[in-house]
Design a protein around this motif. Sequence first.
Motif, PDB file in Angstrom:
ATOM      1  N   ASP A 196     -15.543   3.564  -0.804  1.00 12.07           N
ATOM      2  CA  ASP A 196     -14.412   3.223  -1.771  1.00 12.07           C
ATOM      3  C   ASP A 196     -13.979   1.812  -1.739  1.00 12.07           C
ATOM      4  O   ASP A 196     -13.952   1.403  -2.765  1.00 12.07           O
ATOM      5  CB  ASP A 196     -13.123   3.934  -1.272  1.00 12.07           C
ATOM      6  CG  ASP A 196     -13.204   5.506  -1.909  1.00 12.07           C
ATOM      7  OD1 ASP A 196     -14.163   5.740  -2.651  1.00 12.07           O
ATOM      8  OD2 ASP A 196     -12.268   6.474  -1.585  1.00 12.07           O
ATOM      9  N   LYS A 200     -14.108  -0.028  -5.298  1.00  7.98           N
ATOM     10  CA  LYS A 200     -12.992  -0.895  -5.722  1.00  7.98           C
ATOM     11  C   LYS A 200     -13.257  -2.374  -5.795  1.00  7.98           C
ATOM     12  O   LYS A 200     -12.769  -2.911  -6.946  1.00  7.98           O
ATOM     13  CB  LYS A 200     -11.803  -0.858  -4.666  1.00  7.98           C
ATOM     14  CG  LYS A 200     -11.181   0.438  -4.441  1.00  7.98           C
ATOM     15  CD  LYS A 200     -10.192   0.492  -3.386  1.00  7.98           C
ATOM     16  CE  LYS A 200      -9.505   1.968  -2.934  1.00  7.98           C
ATOM     17  NZ  LYS A 200      -8.625   1.759  -1.928  1.00  7.98           N
ATOM     18  N   LEU A 206     -10.489  -7.811 -11.086  1.00  4.33           N
ATOM     19  CA  LEU A 206     -10.036  -8.126  -9.688  1.00  4.33           C
ATOM     20  C   LEU A 206     -10.395  -9.649  -9.516  1.00  4.33           C
ATOM     21  O   LEU A 206     -11.353 -10.058  -9.823  1.00  4.33           O
ATOM     22  CB  LEU A 206     -10.489  -7.523  -8.503  1.00  4.33           C
ATOM     23  CG  LEU A 206      -9.908  -6.115  -8.388  1.00  4.33           C
ATOM     24  CD1 LEU A 206      -9.958  -5.166  -9.179  1.00  4.33           C
ATOM     25  CD2 LEU A 206     -10.290  -5.633  -6.756  1.00  4.33           C
ATOM     26  N   GLN A 210      -8.995 -10.724  -4.192  1.00  7.95           N
ATOM     27  CA  GLN A 210      -8.800  -9.364  -4.263  1.00  7.95           C
ATOM     28  C   GLN A 210     -10.090  -8.642  -3.708  1.00  7.95           C
ATOM     29  O   GLN A 210      -9.961  -7.627  -2.649  1.00  7.95           O
ATOM     30  CB  GLN A 210      -8.249  -8.664  -5.444  1.00  7.95           C
ATOM     31  CG  GLN A 210      -6.814  -8.931  -5.619  1.00  7.95           C
ATOM     32  CD  GLN A 210      -6.275  -8.435  -7.197  1.00  7.95           C
ATOM     33  OE1 GLN A 210      -7.124  -8.527  -8.195  1.00  7.95           O
ATOM     34  NE2 GLN A 210      -4.980  -8.287  -7.174  1.00  7.95           N
ATOM     35  N   ARG A 213     -10.408  -9.098  -0.071  1.00  5.23           N
ATOM     36  CA  ARG A 213      -9.596  -8.165   0.638  1.00  5.23           C
ATOM     37  C   ARG A 213     -10.296  -6.783   0.896  1.00  5.23           C
ATOM     38  O   ARG A 213     -10.383  -6.082   1.953  1.00  5.23           O
ATOM     39  CB  ARG A 213      -8.199  -8.152  -0.105  1.00  5.23           C
ATOM     40  CG  ARG A 213      -7.163  -7.300   0.726  1.00  5.23           C
ATOM     41  CD  ARG A 213      -6.039  -6.816  -0.406  1.00  5.23           C
ATOM     42  NE  ARG A 213      -5.266  -7.775  -0.859  1.00  5.23           N
ATOM     43  CZ  ARG A 213      -4.282  -8.448  -0.106  1.00  5.23           C
ATOM     44  NH1 ARG A 213      -4.062  -7.939   1.411  1.00  5.23           N
ATOM     45  NH2 ARG A 213      -3.701  -9.369  -0.603  1.00  5.23           N
ATOM     46  N   LYS A 214     -10.750  -6.131  -0.346  1.00  3.98           N
ATOM     47  CA  LYS A 214     -11.268  -4.699  -0.232  1.00  3.98           C
ATOM     48  C   LYS A 214     -12.357  -4.911   0.763  1.00  3.98           C
ATOM     49  O   LYS A 214     -12.541  -3.605   1.351  1.00  3.98           O
ATOM     50  CB  LYS A 214     -11.804  -4.534  -1.727  1.00  3.98           C
ATOM     51  CG  LYS A 214     -10.718  -4.713  -2.664  1.00  3.98           C
ATOM     52  CD  LYS A 214      -9.564  -3.559  -2.588  1.00  3.98           C
ATOM     53  CE  LYS A 214      -8.720  -3.742  -3.553  1.00  3.98           C
ATOM     54  NZ  LYS A 214      -7.379  -3.587  -3.302  1.00  3.98           N
ATOM     55  N   LYS A 298      -2.101  -3.276   2.959  1.00  3.44           N
ATOM     56  CA  LYS A 298      -2.880  -4.869   2.458  1.00  3.44           C
ATOM     57  C   LYS A 298      -3.041  -5.695   3.574  1.00  3.44           C
ATOM     58  O   LYS A 298      -4.037  -6.089   3.681  1.00  3.44           O
ATOM     59  CB  LYS A 298      -1.887  -5.328   1.492  1.00  3.44           C
ATOM     60  CG  LYS A 298      -1.986  -4.772  -0.027  1.00  3.44           C
ATOM     61  CD  LYS A 298      -1.443  -5.609  -0.886  1.00  3.44           C
ATOM     62  CE  LYS A 298      -1.449  -5.127  -2.186  1.00  3.44           C
ATOM     63  NZ  LYS A 298      -0.325  -5.699  -3.137  1.00  3.44           N
TER      64      LYS A 298
END
Lengths: 505, 505
Positions: A196, A200, A206, A210, A213-214, A298
């Motif tokens: 996932d 994402k 994004l 971001q 981060r994922k 987060k």
Amino acid sequence: MTLLSSLGRASRSAPLASKLLLLGTLSGGSIVAYADANEEANKKEEHKKKKVVVLGTGWAGISFLKDLDITSYDVQVVSPQNYFAFTPLLPSVTCGTVEARSIVESVRNITKKKNGEIELWEADCFKIDHVNQKVHCRPVFKDDPEASQEFSLGYDYLIVAVGAQVNTFGTPGVLENCHFLKEVEDAQRIRRGVIDCFEKAILPGLTEEQRRRKLHFVIVGGGPTGVEFAAELHDFIIEDITKIYPSVKELVKITLIQSGDHILNTFDERISSFAEQKFTRDGIDVQTGMRVMSVTDKDITVKVKSSGELVSIPHGLILWSTGVGTRPVISDFMEQVGQGGRRAVATNEWLQVTGCENVYAVGDCASIAQRKILGDIANIFKAADADNSGTLTMEELEGVVDDIIVRYPQVELYLKSKHMRHINDLLADSEGNARKEVDIEAFKLALSEADSQMKTLPATAQVAAQQGAYLAKCFNRMEQCKELPEGPKRFRTGGHHQFRPFQYA
Amino acid sequence: MTLLSSLGRASRSAPLASKLLLLGTLSGGSIVAYADANEEANKKEEHKKKKVVVLGTGWAGISFLKDLDITSYDVQVVSPQNYFAFTPLLPSVTCGTVEARSIVESVRNITKKKNGEIELWEADCFKIDHVNQKVHCRPVFKDDPEASQEFSLGYDYLIVAVGAQVNTFGTPGVLENCHFLKEVEDAQRIRRGVIDCFEKAILPGLTEEQRRRKLHFVIVGGGPTGVEFAAELHDFIIEDITKIYPSVKELVKITLIQSGDHILNTFDERISSFAEQKFTRDGIDVQTGMRVMSVTDKDITVKVKSSGELVSIPHGLILWSTGVGTRPVISDFMEQVGQGGRRAVATNEWLQVTGCENVYAVGDCASIAQRKILGDIANIFKAADADNSGTLTMEELEGVVDDIIVRYPQVELYLKSKHMRHINDLLADSEGNARKEVDIEAFKLALSEADSQMKTLPATAQVAAQQGAYLAKCFNRMEQCKELPEGPKRFRTGGHHQFRPFQYA
């Protein structure tokens, strides 16, 4: 039929003799009376079997059940899972190296016996009532009122093998935002979670921040679970993922956070530094001396121990693997038996819970409180001093040395640590010469540091499995060893212990 | 940079020549201008590729993507799942005959191309805006605000292959209390659900009635899915379950509820009655002529169609497999294109949505509206009547017969149903003698019943896969067939169709 069935009900609570009388009076037909009496006799026979209740089907519970001869026991098992999982392979399931199916096996298959049936119920034990020798259980099917009625089971012997639970150390946000790796479902969830993160990260719209981060995978805890997961994840990403999501492969990062100074710090230093070097080469960021303060969906906030500085790190997925905590049913039980505040149930070397001889605790929920030799030294001396002379000759010592070694395994470890072969060596005089006799003070002095070698066993599958197997062996020879005890001398009370104590090999 | 980037933005909408001029005027340095122009030219080249958006990665979507040559297309795929499932094996997954892992494959693996990349996003398309040639999508990660931003994609061609959804016919309680069998997760859930029923049934304290309820497995719908599941479940219970839960094996029951008079009623009658007989021998209770009125967590209420009587049946688990329903995005799209109220999107024989030439619909969400030959009969006659004589000679007919057969496949089926070999046979006079010429009335009469042979294709994997592959073939030869159309004569407008129409084999 009404008569007979009410009779049946009555007979269950009345003693056999009065029942026969009752039957003779009421039944009016000798055949019925005979048949019923016979049935009751069988039931009596049946009830001679001691009732054993086992809580849990992890490593300890399963190895006990597998090896147990159920000829003379009536066994009931309560476990929230009807399968057994080969847990050391869980990190490999998270990345698909091993299929979940390959590491589980139906408990009912494992415990199938030729000479009877072990009853297994998918339920949680929520209360151990050791005074009344009962456990109270609740089926796992919470959404079905018919199938979630609490029930209780009486026992003659209870085997507590419920394992441990995740330990968050009360850190806020951990339960909500972290993955754990105790069950097969956890591993499957992590596998899906990792994918996932990539799905994402490649979505349109994004920012690069971001996306980074994922794709930041954080592991908290540098024990074997955390380290193995980090290694599996790294290989998975290098070998598979970057081929499937090439556009974001440069953004992936793996960080391992460890509170101590080194990862794998319970292992040999060479193993620990090998792992650290390998991780550095692989680009896994190992952050030691960090304490996690809080976690959100987060970010993870850590405190640098040396400076006290707080750092907030964005993350895509966190695995929390920082060691084991106590299940509520165990905390409650420990309160009852005067062990409140401990992490695990204290047992003696025969795995019996201190103060409850018929309750055994094994695996991650238990911890053996080894007996100190120093506390028993006077009794040992007295038992060994056959001629009551106040001194021990080497011959007298020879008569008890095997019992000492078996009963106090720390003595052997102590000898090894001193590079000695025999207990006599300990009793040498200050110049290293063997002595012919020692008094109690010299004896005490010689053994005064032996207890420093006592070690707590690690919370591992190996220990749990050996404990389960050991306990089954004891249960299988319960009657036999009552007649002919095989354990070491009881220095305090005389006679012998029924069994040799458990020893981790 | 600001200048250049605003330039970049501007140039995307301006034609190449004016852009170059603009660059020459503004850039002030020929090197920059040259570099930029070149880049723009490349972009233009890139933009020549037609944008194809595919919605869905089921049988139709995947077989299209697998066969598509992406040299001249820029392909984007939107699907809530990043894997493809071999759905006909789902009933076998419910009972562990086949492992879930064995019937799924990563879409990214399947669609990997040597000459470029297909972009795939794990998202749902919630709106097709065919006027502006855009689809609006929402990622599936609902709990992650960063990764659930809606996005939209423009397209030159749109392939709608989103499949169908479960059809509850509005029956109360179905969504909450029944299992379905469309996805791999459904199958895994059923597997766990079946085992749970047994685990519940053996718990202490239940009445026999309650145990029977837990072990009553009900299947609603006697189509292939329901029938296969019933058969798998029966085998699973006989071969595996009764060995593991012997104490309750006598209480198990399987009931199949069918609204029609027979199960498998879309198949040959022999298959249907074979299945019914086999089920009767196996002890599976087949209840036909029943309509389900409502479902609760404990009972299913059915109406006996013949008598109107309502019967309430206790159940442990229900599989609902009564056919396909329409997804909301499809209902909404059909409203837009004047097809409101239909179950599936109507397309022509080239799988183009009626009224939107650049939108194709394939698989379970679509249905081919076959063209009736009777409506075109005058045009066909006119086109065939080469000498404009008002009558068709057999030679004239010969000139169009192949085109007729390809364009109106029902004609061939009609000939077969009449045991005829050639269209000429249709034109024989009332005594069966061949005629030399026919007028339009005779021609019309001869073909008047051909349209009765038009059939709706079933909502199966086979149809969907063939449609996807057919469409890929068309797309791969789009330019080539524009020059040299390979389809049948256009009887109304003259010329030829670009492609042969889709035909299910």
